[in-house]
Design a protein around this motif. Structure first.
Motif, short mmCIF file in Angstrom:
data_model
loop_
_atom_site.label_atom_id
_atom_site.label_comp_id
_atom_site.label_asym_id
_atom_site.label_seq_id
_atom_site.Cartn_x
_atom_site.Cartn_y
_atom_site.Cartn_z
N ILE A 135 -15.33 -51.07 -4.56
CA ILE A 135 -14.36 -51.93 -3.86
C ILE A 135 -14.95 -51.86 -2.43
O ILE A 135 -14.41 -52.76 -1.45
CB ILE A 135 -13.03 -51.41 -4.13
N ASP A 136 -15.32 -50.72 -1.95
CA ASP A 136 -15.69 -50.64 -0.48
C ASP A 136 -17.03 -50.84 -0.14
O ASP A 136 -17.48 -50.49 1.09
CB ASP A 136 -15.56 -48.97 -0.46
N LEU A 137 -17.80 -51.50 -1.28
CA LEU A 137 -19.11 -52.01 -0.75
C LEU A 137 -18.85 -53.03 0.70
O LEU A 137 -18.12 -54.05 0.52
CB LEU A 137 -19.72 -52.79 -1.74
N LEU A 206 -20.12 -46.20 2.14
CA LEU A 206 -19.90 -46.35 3.30
C LEU A 206 -21.00 -45.53 4.15
O LEU A 206 -21.49 -46.03 5.23
CB LEU A 206 -18.71 -45.81 3.43
N GLN A 207 -21.40 -44.33 3.71
CA GLN A 207 -22.45 -43.67 4.43
C GLN A 207 -23.80 -44.43 4.41
O GLN A 207 -24.30 -44.59 5.52
CB GLN A 207 -22.51 -42.36 3.69
N ASN A 208 -23.91 -45.15 3.26
CA ASN A 208 -25.35 -46.10 3.25
C ASN A 208 -24.88 -47.23 4.04
O ASN A 208 -25.98 -48.08 4.45
CB ASN A 208 -25.46 -46.25 1.66
N GLU A 209 -23.90 -47.90 4.01
CA GLU A 209 -23.61 -48.97 4.88
C GLU A 209 -24.16 -48.95 6.45
O GLU A 209 -24.89 -49.50 6.90
CB GLU A 209 -22.12 -49.18 4.94
N ILE A 210 -23.53 -47.82 6.84
CA ILE A 210 -23.91 -47.30 8.55
C ILE A 210 -25.49 -46.95 8.70
O ILE A 210 -25.98 -47.47 9.49
CB ILE A 210 -23.18 -46.39 8.96
N LYS A 211 -25.94 -46.27 7.44
CA LYS A 211 -27.55 -46.07 7.47
C LYS A 211 -28.26 -47.32 7.46
O LYS A 211 -29.22 -47.59 8.23
CB LYS A 211 -27.98 -45.05 6.41
N ALA A 212 -28.06 -48.32 6.57
CA ALA A 212 -28.48 -49.40 6.62
C ALA A 212 -28.55 -50.43 7.95
O ALA A 212 -29.68 -51.00 8.38
CB ALA A 212 -28.00 -50.44 5.46
#
Length: 361
Positions: A135-137, A206-212
């Motif tokens: 849901i947070d993707l 969410l961690q991976n989002e900011i990393k991307a």
């Protein structure tokens, strides 16, 4: 010191008879005591088990980690509706502000049945199941309003089935707010995220989002956030406008970046075993009441989000919308986040595809 041998001692038979009778009496007393104990345990067991089904009042303990926000408002609405519909047969006890422990401890209590209902953002539930964090993707849902409408519809059936197989019932999904960023720096390009530390909830996506995007997503507990933001330990945080405003984080960070406009969703989880043990009419009242308050909870979240944004702008916070070109770059970078999630959580694929197909329609 004196020693004696047993064969040299003459024993009076009357003494033996007396001792035997005394032992026999003691044994009868022990058996009587044991019988009374067993009877008491049986009576108490029947009493408490019977009360689980026929007591005049059922106690339902509902918890949430927050205070004075959409989640506590939903708790209040739920309590009012349930107690009214059950005519006092159910008493809903509310425990906001992590009164029953940390997020992880409350989730454990829910699984054990010491907590019967838990209102929690899905991004905090990765410790139970990473599948919930789909849901947070980033850029999966257009916004939180679309997300909750779909999750509460037939499109969310596969997710509900997945949770029920693990002993939890997703009674309803409520919008918290659109997922945006509060930052100490302006954003004009993806390069602006390089080297920046942004606090996110615990979800790996969410961690991976900011990393991307070129930065670092840092999970951090709420009590630490204000000081960490003020002292530059972190450069911003991701959540919803209500969260930024109510805890006054906007006082130490002057920019709001309105991406990824994802969904910060609250799920109302209930212990399935506890629900199943309720009389059918009370079980229906509990589950239907959670659904019944969705429209009012949604309107409250819309109003508080709008009012929070208005007040932050009035205080001098600058709102930044991504240009179409920048937004496309952020979306493209986030594709890897989706691919990684599905690779690490293959069981999530049918749920993901069901929701995605519903959005396309």
């Amino acid at each position: 010191m004196c020693y004696c041998r047993m064969r040299d001692i003459a024993v009076d038979p009357t003494i033996i008879t007396f001792v035997n009778k005394k032992n026999e009496l003691a044994m009868k007393e022990k058996m009587h005591s044991l019988s009374v104990t067993v009877l008491v345990v049986m009576v108490l067991t029947i009493f408490f088990v019977g009360n689980a089904f026929s007591a005049d009042k059922v106690i339902m303990r509902v918890a949430t980690p927050t205070t004075n926000d959409p989640q506590t408002h939903e708790m209040d609405l739920f309590k009012k509706v349930v107690e009214n519909k059950s005519q006092g047969r159910i008493e809903v006890q509310l425990f906001p502000s992590c009164q029953l422990g940390s997020n992880a401890q409350m989730l454990q209590g829910l699984q054990m049945g010491t907590i019967h209902g838990l209102l929690e953002p899905t991004a905090f539930l990765g410790g139970f199941s990473d599948i919930l964090t789909l849901i947070d993707l980033p850029y999966f849902f257009e916004d939180v309003w679309t997300a909750t409408a779909l999750l509460n519809s037939r499109a969310g059936d596969k997710l509900r089935e997945y949770l029920q197989n693990r002993g939890l019932v997703a009674a309803a999904f409520y919008p918290y707010g659109d997922r945006i960023l509060l930052l100490k720096f302006p954003v004009n390009s993806m390069d602006d995220f390089k080297g920046k530390k942004v606090r996110v909830m615990g979800a790996k996506v969410l961690q991976n989002e900011i990393k991307a995007w070129g930065g670092a997503g840092i999970p951090m507990d709420v009590p630490e956030l204000y000081t960490a933001l003020q002292q530059g330990v972190i450069d911003g945080l991701e959540s919803a406008a209500q969260f930024f405003f109510m805890l006054k984080y906007f006082q130490v960070a002057g920019y709001i970046f309105t991406e990824p406009k994802g969904a910060e969703v609250t799920v109302f989880l209930m212990n399935k075993k506890w629900l199943d043990n309720l009389p059918a009419d009370l079980r229906d009242i509990v589950t239907n009441s959670a659904k019944e308050i969705v429209p009012e909870a949604t309107q409250y979240a819309r109003n508080t989000e709008k009012e929070s944004m208005r007040k932050m702008v009035a205080s001098g916070v600058k709102v930044m919308d991504a240009s179409p070109e920048l937004q496309q770059k952020l979306k493209n970078a986030s594709t890897l986040v989706h691919e990684t999630f599905l690779m690490e959580n293959p069981d999530a694929k049918p749920i993901y595809e069901r929701l995605k197909k519903a959005m396309e329609k």
